[in-house]
Design an enzyme around this catalytic site. Structure first.
Site, PDB file in Angstrom:
ATOM      1  N   SER A   1       0.838  -1.193  -0.114  1.00 63.36           N
ATOM      2  CA  SER A   1       0.042   0.043  -0.020  1.00 63.36           C
ATOM      3  C   SER A   1       0.802   1.008  -0.030  1.00 63.36           C
ATOM      4  O   SER A   1       1.801   1.317  -0.750  1.00 63.36           O
ATOM      5  CB  SER A   1      -0.786   0.056   1.206  1.00 63.36           C
TER       6      SER A   1
ATOM      7  N   HIS B   1      -2.436  -1.016  -3.453  1.00 62.55           N
ATOM      8  CA  HIS B   1      -3.619  -0.036  -3.446  1.00 62.55           C
ATOM      9  C   HIS B   1      -3.362   1.145  -3.832  1.00 62.55           C
ATOM     10  O   HIS B   1      -2.137   1.751  -4.337  1.00 62.55           O
ATOM     11  CB  HIS B   1      -3.587   0.281  -1.958  1.00 62.55           C
TER      12      HIS B   1
ATOM     13  N   ASP C   1      -5.099  -4.078   5.952  1.00 63.08           N
ATOM     14  CA  ASP C   1      -5.408  -4.890   4.640  1.00 63.08           C
ATOM     15  C   ASP C   1      -4.316  -6.054   4.494  1.00 63.08           C
ATOM     16  O   ASP C   1      -3.225  -5.697   4.619  1.00 63.08           O
ATOM     17  CB  ASP C   1      -5.714  -4.193   3.387  1.00 63.08           C
TER      18      ASP C   1
END
Lengths: 281, 194
Positions: B15, B42, B135
């Site tokens: 991310s 992401h 996540d």
């Protein structure tokens, strides 16, 4: 330990297949050729929420409790959409495709898998702004009657309107987006005049057949949930609905290239996945 | 097991800070690295494919966006497209969906990891890199449960450490390493099965 887990996974997969089979036999909704990984995630989500002991209990519940099966149908419906989703697509539609449709005396559009209606109303707004709405008939279909009901209402939470407005502007919208809805602060109700030439109806792409000849088919982010065989079957429905020169619009990650029907189409705007059906030789 | 290919694929989640981390990781891989890499980074929903260009320009692996129904091939890195979840089917083919966000993310690392874990079982390597949320930790746990190898970037070396820290809390990781050593380890996994 590993063997035990493999067996658990195997059992769970069998139970999920049986649940899907039970829903098909009892209610006629056929998810047997959907992406397995997707179906499994959705079913397991529902399983956790249900508080039931195992998936097999879900089968009994789905057979006897219609509210429960409605929930599963909602879980397996694709409900994530927005007005003017992928503004570049709508811009291409407005600038490249509507001028073609304009030459027709009457325009018929099939929006297949329309979900809660956001993209259908986007089309209606565009047609209005281009002066074509009066001679257009839109068929908007989805397999799920509860979702069709929502689509017919055309009411969306106010907190989504900001994104819709931004998309509308990026897609080449010509007015203020607020011209198209009235708000009570919490939700936005789209103008009744947008609904005038839209017929909302249930239609199941998996089990139902062609119902009309249309000039334009829009079916976006539906085929990605189907296996190749089912994709081909559904694209076959579109082939049968479109005359030569008819236009097919798919989602941005969907591709006709691997379809058995690819030879029937030419890419018209390749990067927006807009195809035109060839004329018969 | 002897003489047989142990691992068949590597899934990677990253991310905030992920672009630099992926670049460093790719630079450390041997030329001719053969395991397919399946990556969720992401990314903003309307992002173009700059990530693919940058990673391709390193000339280490062929890098492409994951297409629906595509079967991962050796020596290719696949990136989940912006605004779609990437799932792995039992036959290893990719499914893309527009389902709601998971952990505020689409694509979500958990969605990739959990489906890949079931598809590849003990033949999967899962790696969590830098990031500002949690996540991927559920997915990494699932990979471990099903016998896969789990690797986390050492949080002290991560540009943003929350995601690696969340992953460490969620599961007993096999290797906690800085990026260059993750690359070395992956190269070794390659050698072992020859």
């Amino acid at each position: 330990m590993k063997r035990n887990q493999d067996e658990q996974l195997e059992n769970q997969d069998i139970e999920i297949r049986l649940l899907i089979e039970a829903i098909f036999q009892k209610y006629g909704y056929d998810f047997r050729n959907y992406s397995q990984a997707h179906i499994k995630r959705r079913i397991l989500n529902r399983f956790v929420l249900s508080g039931l002991k195992n998936i097999s209990e879900m089968i009994h519940e789905a057979l006897c409790n219609h509210k429960f099966v409605d929930q599963i149908l909602m879980d397996l419906s694709i409900t994530v959409t927005e007005m003017f989703r992928d503004p570049g697509f709508y811009k291409a539609l407005r600038e490249e495709i509507l001028p073609i449709l304009q030459t027709y005396p009457f325009i018929k559009i099939w929006h297949a898998g329309c979900s809660s209606g956001e993209e259908v109303y986007s089309m209606a707004i565009m047609l209005k702004e281009e002066g074509l709405y009066g001679k257009t008939q839109i068929y908007a279909t989805d397999f799920n009657p509860l979702i069709i009901k929502q689509a017919k209402e055309g009411i969306y939470p106010m907190n989504r309107i900001k994104d819709f407005t931004l998309n509308y502007q990026k897609s080449g919208g010509k007015r203020a987006f607020s011209d198209y809805y009235t708000s009570n602060g919490e939700s936005a109700r789209l103008l009744e005049s947008l609904k005038k030439n839209i017929v909302f109806a249930t239609h199941n792409l998996v089990t139902d057949s062609v119902f009309a000849e249309v000039n334009l088919v829009v079916c976006r982010n539906v085929l990605i949930y189907f296996d190749r065989g089912l994709q081909d079957k559904v694209i076959g429905l579109f082939v049968d609905s479109l005359p030569g020169g008819g236009v097919l619009c798919l989602g941005s990650k969907e591709n006709l290239q691997f379809s058995a029907h690819y030879a029937q189409f030419n890419p018209l705007i390749a990067n927006e996945k807009i195809y035109i059906k060839k004329y018969p030789n | 097991m002897t003489g047989k290919r142990r691992y068949e694929a590597v899934v990677i989640g990253s991310s905030a800070g992920g672009l630099n981390a992926l670049k460093t990781l790719f630079m450390g891989l041997d030329s001719g690295f053969r395991l397919p890499l399946i990556i969720v980074q992401h990314i903003s929903p309307d992002s173009d494919n700059y990530l693919i260009h940058i990673l391709n320009d390193l000339r280490k692996l062929r890098v492409k966006e994951a297409d629906e129904k595509e079967i991962p091939m050796p020596g290719v890195a696949y990136i989940a497209p912006p605004n779609y979840h990437l799932l792995v089917e039992p036959d290893h083919s990719f499914t893309l969906t527009v389902d709601e966000r998971v952990n505020y993310a689409r694509p979500s690392i958990d969605v990739l990891f959990e489906t890949a874990a079931e598809a590849y079982r003990h033949k999967l390597v899962g790696i969590i890199l830098t990031g500002a949320n949690s996540d991927g930790s559920k997915g990494l746990k699932r990979i471990k449960e099903l016998g896969g190898l789990v690797i986390v970037q050492d949080p002290d070396t991560a540009e943003v450490d929350s995601m690696p820290r969340a992953a460490i809390l969620a599961t007993a990781v096999d290797h906690l390493l800085p990026l260059d050593e993750i690359a070395t380890l992956l190269n070794k996994l390659e050698d072992e099965k020859k």
